[in-house]
Design a protein around this motif. Structure first.
Motif, PDB file in Angstrom:
ATOM      1  N   LEU A   1       0.683  -4.711  11.427  1.00 37.76           N
ATOM      2  CA  LEU A   1       1.859  -4.020  10.914  1.00 37.76           C
ATOM      3  C   LEU A   1       1.939  -4.096   9.387  1.00 37.76           C
ATOM      4  CD1 LEU A   1       4.460  -5.115  13.600  1.00 37.76           C
ATOM      5  CD2 LEU A   1       3.475  -2.839  13.278  1.00 37.76           C
ATOM      6  N   ARG A   2       1.560  -5.225   8.837  1.00 32.35           N
ATOM      7  CA  ARG A   2       1.585  -5.364   7.374  1.00 32.35           C
ATOM      8  C   ARG A   2       0.567  -4.443   6.710  1.00 32.35           C
ATOM      9  NH1 ARG A   2       3.832 -10.617   5.241  1.00 32.35           N
ATOM     10  NH2 ARG A   2       5.087 -11.372   6.969  1.00 32.35           N
ATOM     11  N   TYR A   3      -0.656  -4.420   7.245  1.00 37.61           N
ATOM     12  CA  TYR A   3      -1.679  -3.535   6.680  1.00 37.61           C
ATOM     13  C   TYR A   3      -1.308  -2.072   6.893  1.00 37.61           C
ATOM     14  CZ  TYR A   3      -4.843  -7.421   5.747  1.00 37.61           C
ATOM     15  OH  TYR A   3      -5.416  -8.560   5.254  1.00 37.61           O
ATOM     16  N   SER A   4      -0.758  -1.745   8.058  1.00 37.34           N
ATOM     17  CA  SER A   4      -0.333  -0.367   8.330  1.00 37.34           C
ATOM     18  C   SER A   4       0.767   0.055   7.367  1.00 37.34           C
ATOM     19  CB  SER A   4       0.177  -0.234   9.765  1.00 37.34           C
ATOM     20  OG  SER A   4      -0.857  -0.489  10.682  1.00 37.34           O
ATOM     21  N   GLY A   5       1.663  -0.851   7.065  1.00 42.37           N
ATOM     22  CA  GLY A   5       2.728  -0.560   6.110  1.00 42.37           C
ATOM     23  C   GLY A   5       2.191  -0.210   4.738  1.00 42.37           C
ATOM     24  N   ARG A   6       1.139  -0.895   4.327  1.00 43.52           N
ATOM     25  CA  ARG A   6       0.529  -0.587   3.025  1.00 43.52           C
ATOM     26  C   ARG A   6      -0.073   0.815   3.021  1.00 43.52           C
ATOM     27  NH1 ARG A   6      -0.714  -4.950  -0.566  1.00 43.52           N
ATOM     28  NH2 ARG A   6      -1.397  -3.222  -1.866  1.00 43.52           N
ATOM     29  N   VAL A   7      -0.698   1.196   4.139  1.00 42.17           N
ATOM     30  CA  VAL A   7      -1.299   2.535   4.243  1.00 42.17           C
ATOM     31  C   VAL A   7      -0.197   3.596   4.236  1.00 42.17           C
ATOM     32  CG1 VAL A   7      -2.674   4.078   5.698  1.00 42.17           C
ATOM     33  CG2 VAL A   7      -3.343   1.688   5.441  1.00 42.17           C
ATOM     34  N   ILE A   8       0.864   3.369   4.990  1.00 42.21           N
ATOM     35  CA  ILE A   8       1.971   4.326   5.031  1.00 42.21           C
ATOM     36  C   ILE A   8       2.603   4.468   3.646  1.00 42.21           C
ATOM     37  CG2 ILE A   8       4.282   4.724   5.960  1.00 42.21           C
ATOM     38  CD1 ILE A   8       3.190   3.407   8.589  1.00 42.21           C
TER      39      ILE A   8
END
Length: 76
Positions: A56-63
């Motif tokens: 979720l943390r890495y996905s948040g950075r991509v978003i």
């Protein structure tokens, strides 16, 4: 695999990034995918929760990179 993306495509200064404002976005996307796989295949609920949080943390950075890129394009 330094210097190459998964699948063997080269990374370098001549390669155009899909998100030029965030040069780490591809790395974060890869890590999000890896952590999602680790969460799914984890042997315990605790390990799955840790990998899910990292995903979720890495996905948040991509978003965030995608949103900032869209905002930047509208300003031009």
């Amino acid at each position: 695999m330094r210097g190459q993306r998964r699948g063997g495509t080269p990374i370098g200064p001549l390669m155009e990034s899909p998100m030029p404002h965030d040069r780490h976005a591809a790395y974060h996307a890869d890590r999000a995918r890896d952590e999602a796989i680790r969460a799914i295949s984890a042997a315990s609920a605790d390990a799955a929760a840790i990998h899910q949080e990292l995903c979720l943390r890495y996905s948040g950075r991509v978003i965030a990179a995608l949103i900032l890129g869209a905002v930047g394009k509208k300003m031009d």
